[in-house]
Design an enzyme around this catalytic site. Structure first.
Site, PDB file in Angstrom:
ATOM      1  N   GLU A 438       0.820  -1.214   0.000  1.00 16.44           N
ATOM      2  CA  GLU A 438       0.000   0.000   0.000  1.00 16.44           C
ATOM      3  C   GLU A 438       0.856   1.267   0.000  1.00 16.44           C
ATOM      4  O   GLU A 438       0.462   2.296   0.542  1.00 16.44           O
ATOM      5  CB  GLU A 438      -0.978   0.012   1.186  1.00 16.44           C
ATOM      6  CG  GLU A 438      -1.957  -1.135   1.203  1.00 16.44           C
ATOM      7  CD  GLU A 438      -2.734  -1.286  -0.088  1.00 16.44           C
ATOM      8  OE1 GLU A 438      -2.903  -0.290  -0.825  1.00 16.44           O
ATOM      9  OE2 GLU A 438      -3.158  -2.412  -0.394  1.00 16.44           O
ATOM     10  N   GLY A 439       2.001   1.175  -0.637  1.00 14.27           N
ATOM     11  CA  GLY A 439       2.935   2.295  -0.690  1.00 14.27           C
ATOM     12  C   GLY A 439       3.952   2.168   0.415  1.00 14.27           C
ATOM     13  O   GLY A 439       3.602   2.176   1.603  1.00 14.27           O
TER      14      GLY A 439
END
Length: 596
Positions: A438-439
């Site tokens: 998610e980054g």
């Protein structure tokens, strides 16, 4: 290790710090104190008795892929059936599609419990909630009618398909194609990697939200569209219909979360439908990504809570050496290691990071609720700005914290912490992914500087600092809290100065954005936790002054606040000094000179 939901601390945060009952009244959802506590108690029973026993063997057993079908670890299907049957899947879903509409301020506690009990198990349901949010906000009425009720109930799960072998964070490199068809659908072709729950045997259908390019799409991220591509196309009566042209080509063999299927998904002209407008996919996906990033932060918190619980239990039982001030339990061969100062340092670091992060999670969840449910439009927008500021901090700091707390757990266990059968090393392996997906946390730090701080010239972070300074001033008026308040006030004022510094140097040299970002995020997080610990101490002192019978609980809060401010918050000074070191020492060394 056994997992028990930290109900007393959750109730302290919900009822005593954030007045969850008043919050629910403001949102108009009808939840009261008794109902909220009842939900938390049942959530604790389910996660402790049903989910937690799956964690160890799922790590040993893993998942298997045979002829394109994934089999999940033993017990997962049965536990998921209970998850759906008992309404946990629909907890936060919109009511018009069968959801219960619980606020995030309540639901985040259940989600933390799931993460602590078994992260691998939670992964299968976690992205469904984000997919529901994206579809509900951006999907056509026809798509919502066909898919949302099943997804909200949990009988159908959802995924988020972004990453490709050549396109991770940089979605401008994305190659998956979506060709328009005569009936208004699209034929989606391409491969996606690292797809959590892309294929499994726990739900009757899997609904993929896929980023792809239309034939006439402009280059870069402005040419990305979002499409709904189901494993089985829904029949008019809502049952799964024809099998779509997609498949799981492989599962990743990972360092951790081995009970979760992380899939390579191949789309071979699969039928899909546009969600939102053409070339608006990134904006639509951000709806899902913000929820996912908050949930990943809770993963770090859940694992940290489990590691802290295991560490405390072990430290109370493990006998090694005598206390430095003499025997503490002379009737035993040695003293338990909890009597040793360094073990206490590690335990208190775990405790204060976990409990401080739980407070910040609740504060952020409250903003998410107000963003969507406050009756006043201006208040909704203000809450949205505050939530957007906090999300990268929550995602990055909580997951870094989860890895640290798990690592401290291994250290407390000593040699046993390095051995699989004791379970602590699994938590350290499982938590490591949370800093990446998610980054990555470096991307979260860039987001905090580029989109949030630079995006409004520091207005929102300044408003947050003002709010916390006002609370600090109020606490400082109480003699018992004056020293704590002074410590927090110093950090808040320094945080304001650092914010101005980062704005100034970034305007002069864009390399400073990346050079300052990680340390600025860490400084921000440690200071936020310090301010929240001060508020917790104020509430604890108020309870003690009022004659509460729970003397030990509230005194522990005061001791914990004191420890955090004296032994953990000083880490912020290191991040400040590193931040002020500038970009030149990072960027001047020629690449060739990195060689060994």
């Amino acid at each position: 290790m056994n997992y028990q939901a930290p109900l007393r601390d959750m109730r302290f945060v919900l009822h005593e710090l954030f007045d969850v009952t008043g919050h629910c009244e403001q949102l108009g959802n009808g939840l009261d104190h008794e109902l909220i506590d009842g939900v938390l108690e049942e959530a604790a029973r389910y996660t402790g008795e049903v989910v937690a026993p799956l964690n160890r063997h799922s790590d040993e057993q893993g998942v298997s892929l045979v002829d394109g079908a994934v089999t999940t670890p033993q017990g997962f299907r049965e536990a998921y059936a209970q998850f759906v049957e008992n309404g946990w899947a629909s907890m936060t879903g919109p009511e018009q599609y069968g959801g219960q509409g619980f606020p995030q301020l309540v639901a985040c506690n259940f989600h933390e419990m799931l993460m602590g009990a078994s992260l691998s198990f939670r992964i299968y349901s976690g992205l469904t909630e984000g997919a529901v949010l994206a579809l509900y906000k951006h999907g056509s009425e026809a798509l919502k009618d066909a898919y949302l009720e099943k997804m909200v109930s949990g009988s159908w799960t959802g995924t988020m398909c972004l990453t490709e072998p050549q396109a991770g964070t940089d979605l401008a490199l994305l190659r998956t194609r979506a060709e328009p068809q005569a009936d208004g659908s699209y034929a989606v072709s391409g491969s996606k990697i690292f797809i959590s729950g892309g294929e499994h045997d726990m739900s009757e259908n899997i609904v993929h939200l896929v980023l792809a390019r239309l034939p006439d799409a402009p280059p870069g991220v402005k040419g990305i569209s979002l499409l709904l591509v189901p494993k089985f196309i829904a029949n008019p009566d809502g049952t799964p219909g024809a099998r779509n042209a997609l498949s799981c080509g492989a599962i990743e063999h990972k360092m951790g979360i081995k009970g979760a299927a992380t899939c390579v998904m191949n789309f071979d002209g699969a039928t899909g439908w546009l969600v939102g407008g053409a070339n608006q996919g990134l904006a639509c996906m951000f709806t899902m990504m913000n929820d996912a990033r908050f949930q990943v932060g809770l993963q770090g918190l859940g694992i940290a809570e489990q590691a802290w619980q295991g560490s405390l239990a072990y430290a109370r039982e493990r006998l090694q050496s005598r206390g430095l001030a003499g025997a503490q339990q002379p009737d035993k061969a040695a003293d338990p290691i909890i009597v040793h100062p360094d073990v206490r340092r590690m335990l208190l670091t775990q405790k204060t990071l976990v409990e401080g992060s739980r407070m910040l999670a609740a504060y952020t969840a409250r903003q998410l609720d107000l963003e969507h449910g406050h009756p006043d439009e201006a208040a909704r927008k203000a809450a949205g700005r505050r939530a957007a500021l906090l999300i990268p901090i929550v995602k990055a700091f909580f997951t870094d914290m989860g890895q640290e707390v798990a690592s401290l757990g291994v250290q407390i266990y000593g040699g046993h912490g390095y051995i699989r059968e004791w379970g602590m090393e699994q938590l350290m392996r499982d938590s490591r992914i949370t800093q990446l997906y998610e980054g990555t946390n470096g991307i979260q730090a860039l987001d905090l500087i580029r989109r949030k701080l630079l995006g409004d010239g520091g207005a929102e972070i300044g408003a947050l600092q003002d709010e916390l300074l006002a609370a600090c001033e109020a606490a400082g008026g109480r003699p018992a809290l004056a020293a704590m308040a002074a410590s927090v006030q110093t950090r808040l004022l320094e945080w304001r100065e650092l914010s101005a510094h980062v704005l100034a140097v970034s305007a002069r040299n864009p390399q400073e954005i990346g050079a300052t970002s990680v340390d600025f995020l860490a400084y921000s997080a440690y200071t936020l936790l310090g301010a929240l610990w001060l508020q917790a101490a104020a509430r604890a002192q108020e309870a003690l002054d009022g004659g509460s019978a729970e003397v030990a609980f509230y005194q522990a809060k005061l001791h914990s606040a004191d420890f955090y401010l004296r032994r953990v918050l000083p880490r912020a000074s290191m991040h400040r000094e590193a931040l002020l070191g500038g970009a030149d020492c990072l960027m001047t060394l020629p690449e060739a000179d990195f060689a060994f």
